[in-house]
Scaffold this motif. Structure first.
Motif, mmCIF file in Angstrom:
data_model
loop_
_atom_site.group_PDB
_atom_site.id
_atom_site.type_symbol
_atom_site.label_atom_id
_atom_site.label_comp_id
_atom_site.label_asym_id
_atom_site.label_seq_id
_atom_site.Cartn_x
_atom_site.Cartn_y
_atom_site.Cartn_z
ATOM 1 N N VAL A 68 131.410 -23.075 72.864
ATOM 2 C CA VAL A 68 130.243 -22.752 73.676
ATOM 3 C C VAL A 68 130.153 -21.240 73.701
ATOM 4 N N ALA A 69 129.140 -20.677 73.046
ATOM 5 C CA ALA A 69 129.038 -19.232 72.853
ATOM 6 C C ALA A 69 129.045 -18.493 74.183
ATOM 7 N N TYR A 70 129.757 -17.346 74.189
ATOM 8 C CA TYR A 70 129.861 -16.551 75.418
ATOM 9 C C TYR A 70 130.106 -15.095 75.052
ATOM 10 N N ASP A 71 129.281 -14.222 75.590
ATOM 11 C CA ASP A 71 129.442 -12.782 75.422
ATOM 12 C C ASP A 71 129.587 -12.385 73.953
ATOM 13 N N GLY A 72 128.730 -12.947 73.111
ATOM 14 C CA GLY A 72 128.704 -12.588 71.711
ATOM 15 C C GLY A 72 129.787 -13.211 70.848
ATOM 16 N N ARG A 73 130.562 -14.148 71.401
ATOM 17 C CA ARG A 73 131.628 -14.801 70.652
ATOM 18 C C ARG A 73 131.361 -16.302 70.586
ATOM 19 N N ASN A 74 132.078 -16.971 69.674
ATOM 20 C CA ASN A 74 131.890 -18.407 69.510
ATOM 21 C C ASN A 74 132.367 -19.207 70.709
ATOM 22 N N PHE A 75 133.277 -18.630 71.484
ATOM 23 C CA PHE A 75 133.764 -19.270 72.700
ATOM 24 C C PHE A 75 134.155 -18.176 73.684
ATOM 25 N N ASN A 76 134.515 -18.562 74.891
ATOM 26 C CA ASN A 76 134.864 -17.598 75.929
ATOM 27 C C ASN A 76 136.265 -17.048 75.685
ATOM 28 N N PHE A 77 136.330 -15.832 75.146
ATOM 29 C CA PHE A 77 137.617 -15.203 74.826
ATOM 30 C C PHE A 77 138.439 -14.903 76.074
ATOM 31 N N ILE A 127 141.624 -25.626 83.380
ATOM 32 C CA ILE A 127 140.436 -24.818 83.668
ATOM 33 C C ILE A 127 139.256 -25.774 83.785
ATOM 34 N N ALA A 128 138.522 -25.704 84.885
ATOM 35 C CA ALA A 128 137.411 -26.628 85.126
ATOM 36 C C ALA A 128 136.213 -26.292 84.246
ATOM 37 N N LYS A 129 135.278 -27.228 84.168
ATOM 38 C CA LYS A 129 134.058 -27.007 83.409
ATOM 39 C C LYS A 129 133.287 -25.833 84.004
ATOM 40 N N ASN A 130 132.474 -25.174 83.170
ATOM 41 C CA ASN A 130 131.753 -23.996 83.656
ATOM 42 C C ASN A 130 130.485 -23.744 82.880
ATOM 43 N N GLY A 131 129.514 -24.628 83.054
ATOM 44 C CA GLY A 131 128.199 -24.379 82.485
ATOM 45 C C GLY A 131 128.037 -24.844 81.060
ATOM 46 N N LYS A 132 126.871 -24.564 80.484
ATOM 47 C CA LYS A 132 126.584 -25.008 79.135
ATOM 48 C C LYS A 132 125.629 -24.047 78.439
ATOM 49 N N VAL A 133 125.622 -24.119 77.110
ATOM 50 C CA VAL A 133 124.729 -23.333 76.264
ATOM 51 C C VAL A 133 124.183 -24.260 75.195
ATOM 52 N N ASP A 134 122.855 -24.277 75.029
ATOM 53 C CA ASP A 134 122.216 -25.107 74.004
ATOM 54 C C ASP A 134 122.674 -26.555 74.094
ATOM 55 N N GLY A 135 122.819 -27.046 75.322
ATOM 56 C CA GLY A 135 123.207 -28.432 75.517
ATOM 57 C C GLY A 135 124.686 -28.704 75.407
ATOM 58 N N ASN A 194 128.317 -19.964 91.051
ATOM 59 C CA ASN A 194 129.606 -20.643 91.043
ATOM 60 C C ASN A 194 129.554 -21.861 90.123
ATOM 61 N N GLY A 195 130.514 -21.940 89.206
ATOM 62 C CA GLY A 195 130.577 -23.052 88.274
ATOM 63 C C GLY A 195 129.717 -22.898 87.043
ATOM 64 N N THR A 196 128.984 -21.777 86.945
ATOM 65 C CA THR A 196 128.180 -21.559 85.749
ATOM 66 C C THR A 196 129.058 -21.009 84.625
ATOM 67 N N LEU A 197 128.461 -20.804 83.481
ATOM 68 C CA LEU A 197 129.211 -20.410 82.295
ATOM 69 C C LEU A 197 130.047 -19.162 82.562
ATOM 70 N N GLY A 198 131.348 -19.297 82.315
ATOM 71 C CA GLY A 198 132.270 -18.193 82.515
ATOM 72 C C GLY A 198 132.852 -18.084 83.904
ATOM 73 N N LEU A 199 132.387 -18.919 84.838
ATOM 74 C CA LEU A 199 132.860 -18.866 86.227
ATOM 75 C C LEU A 199 133.254 -20.266 86.697
ATOM 76 N N GLY A 205 139.053 -15.563 83.981
ATOM 77 C CA GLY A 205 139.798 -15.094 82.824
ATOM 78 C C GLY A 205 139.941 -13.581 82.833
ATOM 79 N N ASN A 206 140.580 -13.065 81.792
ATOM 80 C CA ASN A 206 140.825 -11.630 81.676
ATOM 81 C C ASN A 206 140.410 -11.129 80.299
ATOM 82 N N ILE A 207 139.971 -9.882 80.251
ATOM 83 C CA ILE A 207 139.643 -9.254 78.973
ATOM 84 C C ILE A 207 140.913 -9.095 78.158
ATOM 85 N N ARG A 208 140.837 -9.397 76.867
ATOM 86 C CA ARG A 208 141.985 -9.229 75.980
ATOM 87 C C ARG A 208 141.527 -8.585 74.679
#
Length: 845
Positions: free
Chosen positions: A818-827, A772-780, A742-747, A89-92
């Motif tokens: 799925v929380a990512y980088d301080g947000r509720n989802f991967n922005f 976009i394929a699956k990419n990891g998990k947070v808190d299940g 590879n394949g973890t959260l955000g990748l 993804g890209n920063i926005r």
């Protein structure tokens, strides 16, 4: 075979010395050659040698204007977010971020600082508010003719930053007439509506051409309260709490016998554990409001049959408005004062809601001009001499931030009442507030001379071509914070000023050698000398073999580099209170060593430590090695396939060695050494007194990728013409310092698009599927596969108008929470607009 105009075909199929070109569609120049038409030489990204051969030695995907329009995107940044090559993804633009208005491009998930962005083949300046990447919001969509994406390293041709690839944005040149467009987009979820308007005027003549345009786009703000996750109460210890004897933060009202005292103002609420929380979801925004405006002009003048001059200029502006919740402040309140009736000092976490929300406005303006002359010295030697100047300015204004020492003084003196915040007098609230500012610029001057010699010497396959160039570039950077922010006394904001200047002198060459009629080898190299850190040389070799008319095989190998950014080399030292895990400090502060993790110093309790971040003048450049293999095959006349493999290794990564990493190394939990200039100091009782974090050359990143493109075109009797393309990018490996992520959260490992176009007479339609394929998990919770559908239909009127109706995310897919980088989802990968229905009207004159 697929038919095209001769210029378009050459542009899509040009081969280079540094050697590139792969096309987004397999087509062949033989058709035109058999018809006796001479192909025009056209320069394509990845090489500056103009060629007119079939297929190239490196992979370039060409995004034409028709695809940009069919996507429904209104900005370059928005379109590039959907690219399959944007693996992570890209920063926005995000409200409350220090880069609130910034939109970057990150190829291969290697970082936006490792992706080179060009405008008409010349590098754009870095955004002043980030210092190491280009802001795509400053590139006007109205001016774009096509976008060329090179997905291989290209330092041998373009120099620094091109490790992950190159995005070359080509502006319009050959347009005659007037084109006007207006549009509106209405998301199914509240907020984020878009407006667009543009006019382009072009004039063609015997002696030259002139094209001018103006455009504007605007996207509305998205408030957290407009989203489902914003309906729950935000939880924060920064409500109105103090740290009790056990170390927990509980409501300040307990000191006066009633926990609700001081917790009844709007948006404050009592938690089940007895703390006073603040519901930041009620007031904060997820996304900033952004408005882009631009005007551009580009002209060419034919001096004589052999020479012409060119000039282009553009001014673009990106304004944003963001809102963050009121400032949270941590205060030390003295004993036996009006706000602390106890006999010992207390630590209070207080939300200064009565002072108002933190509102930030930004204004980014980019002025860009390029000029020069090009032509023939002889029949076999061409020369291009010119220069460019860009000036990117950034201004930021933040309101309702808190001056911590004044607030602490007023609290201890009883002038500010912690127990009844909204009742504090307006003059008191004004006294503790500050309007903060930031003033940045990045100026870049560039002069160059490029000579190309054709038929330098003869080989069995034809004449060799050589390009040689010299270039001088100066960069001036400044990012100036207001004096209070520099002093570190502003609560709710962080950062410090940085200024820097460098001069870069470079020389490069490209040599294309047709070894046989169907085999071409290329060599390229670039040397760059920097006035501030040193020099680098990047070589590259490639080969292209066309065993049959329908099959092209290619391979390349080379090296690359990325120079340290001016902020990394020159920024002033800044302060922050970082939350870290360090048992010795926690115990020294009086923390417990028993109980659950959150309260146990030996397990998981966090402490805040004084952390300082500064420049590292001894940084050197990152170094990369890469090789690539590919094939392009047309098994039948109506279909083609392209497959490319890329392998990249980056050594001496420029990495932020943060406070927790340094602490782990001093505690023996991490065996790696501490880089020079970085350290952790402790008091006699073991408590950390200072952490000096910063950037260093450390670590290795290894990545491998596989890209596939399948295309077909066909007609079905009287039912129209169909076009299909499948683009699939797969990450085979992503190893960061020995850890396979590879394949973890955000990748995600995979991103894909399947685009279908149809046209019959005055009607056309497009259907794009994005995955976009699956990419990891947070808190299940797993970030699973994510698929959206974009649909567009159009009708061309008899009066040269066109009505377009469309829907982005037609089936209203919502982001996965799925929380990512301080947000509720991967922005960076997803958005929360839901279905975006839009209408656009275009008129040609």
């Amino acid at each position: 075979m697929f038919k095209k105009s001769k210029v378009c075909t050459a542009a899509l199929m040009a081969l280079s010395g540094g050697a590139i070109l792969a096309t987004a569609m397999p087509v062949f120049a033989q058709d035109q050659q058999q018809e006796g038409q001479a192909l025009e030489r056209v320069e394509v990204t990845g090489s500056r040698i103009k060629r007119a051969e079939a297929e190239g030695a490196l992979p370039v995907t060409v995004i034409k204007r028709e695809e940009l329009d069919a996507s429904g995107a209104t900005t370059v940044a928005e379109f590039m977010r959907s690219s399959t090559f944007s693996s992570a993804g890209n920063i926005r633009p995000q409200s409350g971020s220090s880069a609130q208005s910034f939109a970057g491009i990150d190829l291969r998930g290697l970082g936006s600082a490792r992706t080179l962005v060009l405008l008409d083949g010349r590098r754009l300046p870095k955004a002043p508010n980030v210092g190491d990447s280009v802001d795509l919001n400053t590139v006007p969509m109205v001016a774009v003719e096509r976008i060329e994406i090179l997905t291989d390293g290209a330092s041998a041709v373009y120099g620094s930053d091109a490790i992950g690839g190159v995005v070359n944005i080509i502006t319009r040149k050959d347009f005659d007439g007037v084109h006007a467009a207006v549009g509106y987009t209405d998301p199914s979820n509240a907020g984020g509506e878009k407006r667009e308007a543009s006019v382009v005027v072009g004039v063609q003549g015997e002696k030259g051409s002139l094209i001018m345009g103006v455009g504007s786009t605007k996207r509305g703000m998205v408030f957290t309260s407009q989203r489902p996750w914003g309906q729950t109460q935000g939880v924060s210890t920064y409500g109105n709490n103090y740290r009790n004897a056990s170390g927990a933060f509980v409501s300040l009202g307990n000191l006066r016998g009633d926990p609700t005292i001081g917790c009844t103002d709007p948006n404050f609420w009592m938690t089940a554990t007895g703390s006073c929380s603040y519901d930041f979801n009620k007031v904060a925004a997820d996304e900033a409001e952004v408005e882009n405006k631009a005007v551009f002009a580009r002209g060419r003048y034919k001096i004589n049959n052999d020479w012409e001059s060119y000039l282009s200029a553009s001014v673009s502006q990106a304004d944003s408005f963001g809102r963050y919740a009121p400032t949270p402040a941590q205060l030390t309140v003295a004993a036996n004062t009006p706000n602390n009736p106890t006999s010992a000092p207390i630590v209070v976490r207080h939300r200064t809601a009565a002072a108002g929300n933190r509102d930030t406005t930004t204004d980014t303006t980019l002025f860009n001009t390029q000029f020069g002359v090009q032509g023939k010295l002889t029949q076999s030697i061409e020369l291009d001499v010119g220069g460019s100047y860009t000036d990117s300015k950034y201004k930021e204004l933040g309101r309702n931030y808190i001056v911590r020492p004044i607030l602490e003084q007023y609290v201890n003196a009883g002038l500010y009442d912690l127990y009844n915040p909204s009742a504090n007098p307006s003059d008191v609230l004004s006294a503790i507030k500050a309007t903060i500012g930031r003033d940045g610029s990045f100026k870049q001057k560039d002069v160059y001379a490029i000579a190309t010699v054709y038929d330098l010497f003869k080989l069995p396959g034809g004449g060799a071509s050589l390009l040689a160039s010299i270039e001088n570039r100066t960069e001036n950077f400044a990012d100036i914070y207001d004096s209070l922010s520099e002093a570190g006394v502003i609560e709710g904001s962080a950062g410090n000023s940085a200024t820097g200047k460098r001069e870069v002198n470079s020389a490069s060459f490209e040599l294309v050698m047709p070894l046989l009629k169907n085999v071409e080898a290329s060599l390229a190299g670039r040397y760059e000398k920097y006035s501030d850190y040193g020099s680098d040389f990047a070589p590259k070799a490639s080969i292209r073999w066309q065993p049959t008319k329908t099959l092209t095989l290619r391979a390349s190998a080379g090296e690359g580099f990325r120079a340290p950014s001016l902020p990394q080399l020159n920024q002033k030292e800044s302060f922050s209170a970082e939350s870290v895990f360090d048992p010795r400090t926690c115990i020294a502060f009086g923390g417990p060593t028993t109980g659950p993790a959150a309260d146990n110093c030996n397990i998981g309790r966090l402490v805040q430590v004084d952390t300082f971040t500064g420049a590292n003048s001894s940084l050197k450049s990152e170094q990369s090695k890469q090789f690539a293999l590919g094939l392009v095959w047309d098994p039948v006349e109506w279909a083609g396939v392209k497959i490319d493999y890329a392998n990249i290794k980056i050594d001496d990564k420029i990495t932020l060695i943060d406070a927790q990493t340094l602490i782990d190394r001093t505690n023996g939990d991490d065996p790696r050494p501490i880089p020079p200039g970085l350290f952790v100091t402790r008091d006699a009782n073991g408590a950390i007194s200072r952490v000096q974090q910063g950037y260093a050359n450390e670590g290795t990143l290894k990545a491998q990728y596989l890209d596939l493109s399948l295309q077909s075109r066909w007609k079905l009797a009287n039912f129209g013409r169909f076009e299909h393309e499948l683009r699939w990018s797969h990450v085979l490996k992503y190893d960061d310092n020995g850890e396979d992520v590879n394949g973890t959260l955000g990748l995600p490992k995979d991103r894909a698009q399947f685009n279908t176009g149809w046209k019959l007479g005055a009607f056309n339609a497009n259907w794009n599927i994005n995955y976009i394929a699956k990419n990891g998990k947070v808190d299940g919770r797993i970030a699973g596969g994510y698929t959206t559908h974009d649909i567009q239909v159009g009708y061309t009127t008899p009066w040269k108008g066109k009505v377009i109706l469309g829907m982005l995310n037609a089936f209203d897919k919502q982001p996965q929470l799925v929380a990512y980088d301080g947000r509720n989802f991967n922005f960076y990968l997803y958005d929360s607009y839901g279905r975006q229905s839009y209408v656009r009207y275009e008129q040609n004159f």
